[in-house]
Every structure is written in C-alpha cells, then in structure tokens.
Scaffold this active site. Structure first.
Site, PDB file in Angstrom:
ATOM      1  N   CYS A 165       0.804  -1.220   0.000  1.00 60.35           N
ATOM      2  CA  CYS A 165       0.000   0.000   0.000  1.00 60.35           C
ATOM      3  C   CYS A 165       0.835   1.267   0.000  1.00 60.35           C
ATOM      4  CB  CYS A 165      -0.955  -0.019   1.193  1.00 60.35           C
ATOM      5  SG  CYS A 165      -1.953  -1.520   1.237  1.00 60.35           S
ATOM      6  N   HIS A 305      -2.159   7.567   6.984  1.00 64.81           N
ATOM      7  CA  HIS A 305      -2.485   6.297   6.339  1.00 64.81           C
ATOM      8  C   HIS A 305      -3.895   5.891   6.767  1.00 64.81           C
ATOM      9  CE1 HIS A 305      -1.782   2.596   4.280  1.00 64.81           C
ATOM     10  NE2 HIS A 305      -1.904   1.868   5.368  1.00 64.81           N
ATOM     11  N   GLU A 316      -0.281   4.832  14.394  1.00 64.98           N
ATOM     12  CA  GLU A 316       0.129   5.996  13.609  1.00 64.98           C
ATOM     13  C   GLU A 316      -0.027   7.292  14.403  1.00 64.98           C
ATOM     14  OE1 GLU A 316      -0.524   8.100   9.233  1.00 64.98           O
ATOM     15  OE2 GLU A 316      -1.857   6.461   9.845  1.00 64.98           O
ATOM     16  N   LYS A 337      -9.281   8.151   3.502  1.00 62.39           N
ATOM     17  CA  LYS A 337      -9.780   6.781   3.284  1.00 62.39           C
ATOM     18  C   LYS A 337     -11.176   6.589   3.864  1.00 62.39           C
ATOM     19  CE  LYS A 337      -5.364   4.291   2.957  1.00 62.39           C
ATOM     20  NZ  LYS A 337      -4.380   5.356   3.263  1.00 62.39           N
ATOM     21  N   HIS A 342      -9.694   2.163   0.891  1.00 60.84           N
ATOM     22  CA  HIS A 342      -8.247   1.956   0.780  1.00 60.84           C
ATOM     23  C   HIS A 342      -7.905   1.484  -0.616  1.00 60.84           C
ATOM     24  CE1 HIS A 342      -4.206   1.236   1.557  1.00 60.84           C
ATOM     25  NE2 HIS A 342      -4.257   0.375   2.553  1.00 60.84           N
ATOM     26  N   PHE A 403       1.632  -3.582   3.950  1.00 57.25           N
ATOM     27  CA  PHE A 403       1.933  -4.887   4.518  1.00 57.25           C
ATOM     28  C   PHE A 403       3.404  -5.218   4.269  1.00 57.25           C
ATOM     29  CE2 PHE A 403      -2.629  -6.784   4.093  1.00 57.25           C
ATOM     30  CZ  PHE A 403      -3.012  -6.091   5.226  1.00 57.25           C
TER      31      PHE A 403
END
Length: 416
Positions: A165, A305, A316, A337, A342, A403
């Site tokens: 991502c 994110h 985060e 998002k 996403h 990931f």
C-alpha cells in the site's frame, strides 16, 4: 552537487468519489462516501459485500476499444488518470525532450482480475493450457507505466514500484529523486489498483482485514472511531506530473506546490501488523522532515495512512505525537480513506493529490463517519472530524504504509 527543485504541475484522479481531480476534490470537501454494495460479482457467500468501486466508468470512452481489451482494469485506470494529469500540466509533447521524461508508477498487486480470470478458465477447462496471449502483459504490474510511455513516447526511466500500500508514495519519492539528481526534467508518477475482485475480497476477508459492516456500507470506513472494524477496499488511480522548477518556469506552467522531500523506512516487525508503538512510522516521518529540510513545527496538515483498522490507526497517531510533540495538536490531521476506502497501491497518489489541493484551496477534507471516541487516541489531536475545516496549509505531509512494514512519507509545500 546541488539538488534541483521539484514542483507539481499536473494532477489526475479516478476514484470512488469522483472520476476527475475536480470531482474528487468536490467529493472530499463534501464528505462523500464511496462505499456501496459490490456490483462486479455475486457477493452472497462473502463476509464483506461492499467496497469503494469506481462508478460510471467505461474504458472505451477514453481508450480505443482494441487497446482497452489488451489492458487490465488497473492499467486502464492508470492511462485515464495519467492523461488527465498530462493535460492538466499543459505539456507540449511536440516540444518536450521525451528522452528526459520518465514514468514511475506504483501498484501493489497489478492485474489481479486478469490473473483470476485466466486461472479460473483453466481450472474449469479440460486441462489444456489455452491462455489468452495477453494474459501476462495484462497482468504484470509494470505494464501501466509502459502503456503510458508507449502512448506518449516518453523515453526516460520507466518502471513500477511495488511496496504494497506504500507503492505510489514510493513512486512519488523515486520520481522526486530522478528530477532532483538531474536525470529527468519531467516524471509522470502516481499509482493505480483494481483489486475489487473475488480473489481480492476473499483474500482480505480471510485475513480479517476488511470491515464487515454490511448493513451500513457508507459508514463502514471510520478511521479513529472507537467502533472501527477494518478497512474498506477501494480502487482507482491518481497521477501527478512532477517537473524541475526551472523547466516549469521557463514554459510558464501552473505550479500547484513544491515537492519538499520524502522518506522511507521499514517496521521490521510483522508480515501484516504495524509495530504497536509506531517505531517505523516515527522513523519515516523524521526521515521525511530531514530530507525536506523542515522542522516538525512547519507542518500544518497530515493526511494519515488511517485505514480504519483497530491497531494501525492508534499506532500511527502515537507516532505523530512522538514526532511532533506539543505541535501535534496544532496540525489538521485527517484520513481521506474514510471516503475513498483503501486504494492499496494507488492510495499514496490520491492522498498526495488531496493534500496538494488542500493547500491550493485553503481547506482540509474531513475524516467522516466518526461517532464514537476511542479512549486509546489522544483527545487533543485535531482529526478534522466529520466536516471540512478551513486552514491556510503551507506545508502538508502524506503518510502511506504497506503490509510487510513498508513505510513511505512525502512532504509538499507552497511554492516560494
């Protein structure tokens, strides 16, 4: 060696909340949710029955029918967004030195629908390997920038970054460095993804990564909310034209913003879970600030994110508090998002576009769908909840993580 300055001169977006950069921006400011029941296949047996699909898109409205058939949807999306960005930059393709124009693109997965279709067709056949001759060139992740360069004759660096991502944020940083170091005058960069398929949804469901709020899809993506239960899968593309500052000035180009710097890091922790204390995220934001020559107190806005997962959002925000200290409460933090879902490998690109447009318009898009306080989140942080907020944004950061612990961060600032 003195590094060259790099600016943004063109933008293009194809997203679940708008099929152009202007429609995308209107959707963001209006707090529009792109989530809805999936239309691409029968979801009866799936745990999650909704996603953020691109709507009202017909590839042949933009591409020759024969060419469109040779492309997976992720590559079609890339072509459309890139064409918009190139047009927005008002590049004269007859005058630009195409040997010094690159295409650096991000995709976390690539042609998943093509791969799925071909393998299922084989499995349902008699065992004969009757594969489509375009199977491989439609599937491979690097075909998106290849198609963009072939159409326009761009002969500079041409490749795809794959860091899950974080892929398109990675691509933007690579594009920045290609121009900074004098290798290119212009780079078309960004990312695309089209993973709303039975394989994509089934795979993420098996990981327990997706929200299963089937009774209310439009409110399912709820970053920072105490009842969040996973991310909502999205699709689409975002494209940026980056250009060497003097090159842009010489041709009288409109300049959206300067690309101040970027950073990369690794969590080195887990295959899918973020480090609980956000150590890698702390590192990437510090790297980015140092690379840009800016201080924490210079930053006005961070597009996180913020995927709407229980672990990731908290980690985060802890990292932001660590890096920015008392200034963190003065920053407009958000997660777009909440509206787009996403977009995996395309996330960094469309979120970079969001922060650039926030600077241009003086308004920060909201984090929608917040109803319940999470006691693990600092209540003094301004998460721009549920409604856009006016703000003179001079410096903005975009965070994107993938990931495998891949972290990428890009900083933009108003042009001096």
């Amino acid at each position: 060696m003195e590094l060259k300055r790099v600016v943004v001169t063109g933008l293009g977006a194809l997203t679940p909340i708008g099929n152009t950069k202007d429609e995308f921006w209107e959707g963001l400011i209006g707090g529009k949710s792109g989530a809805a029941p999936i239309t691409y296949y029968d979801t009866e047996k799936f745990k999650t029955k909704f996603a953020c699909e691109v709507k009202n898109f017909n590839a042949t409205d933009f591409l020759d029918r024969k060419e469109a058939r040779k492309m997976d949807k992720f590559a079609q999306y890339a072509m459309v967004a890139a064409d918009e960005a190139i047009g927005d930059a008002d590049l004269d393709l007859d005058k630009v030195d195409k040997l010094r124009v690159g295409v650096i693109w991000g995709a976390g997965i690539g042609g998943l629908e093509t791969f799925q279709t071909e393998v299922l067709n084989f499995a349902q056949g008699d065992g004969s390997p009757r594969f489509n001759p375009f199977f491989i060139p439609k599937m491979i992740a690097d075909i998106a920038p290849a198609n963009i360069s072939i159409k326009h004759g761009f002969m500079g660096p041409n490749y795809t970054t794959v860091s899950a991502c974080a892929s398109s944020a990675n691509a933007i940083f690579d594009a920045l460095n290609s121009i900074r170091l004098g290798h290119c005058d212009v780079v078309v960069t960004g990312g695309s993804e089209a993973a709303v398929t039975i394989a994509g949804m089934g795979g993420f469901n098996a990981m327990h990564a997706l929200s299963t709020r089937n009774e209310s899809p439009e409110t399912a993506s709820r970053p920072f909310d105490g009842t969040r239960d996973g991310f909502v899968l999205g699709e689409g593309a975002g494209a940026l034209v980056l250009e060497e500052y003097e090159h842009a000035k010489a041709r009288g180009a409109k300049i959206y913003a300067e690309v101040a710097g970027g950073g990369l890091s690794s969590d080195a922790h887990h295959m899918t879970a973020p480090h609980p204390e956000g150590i890698g995220v702390i590192a990437v934001m510090k790297n980015c600030l140092e690379n840009a020559g800016l201080k924490p107190e210079d930053v006005d806005h961070i597009n996180t994110h913020g995927t709407s997962t229980p672990l990731g959002d908290v980690a985060e925000l802890k990292a932001i508090s660590n890096v920015f200290g008392s200034h963190a409460k003065n920053i407009n933090i958000n997660s777009t998002k909440s509206m787009t879902g996403h977009l995996l490998g395309a996330a960094g690109a469309i979120e970079a576009i969001s922060v650039i447009l926030a600077m241009e318009h003086g308004i920060v898009p909201p984090t929608i769908n917040h109803t319940t306080v999470d006691e693990n989140i600092d209540p003094e942080l301004n998460l721009t909840l549920n409604k856009a907020q006016k703000r003179d944004v001079k410096v903005a950061m975009s965070n994107t993580f993938g990931f495998g612990g891949h972290n990428a961060c890009v900083l933009f600032k108003k042009i001096d």
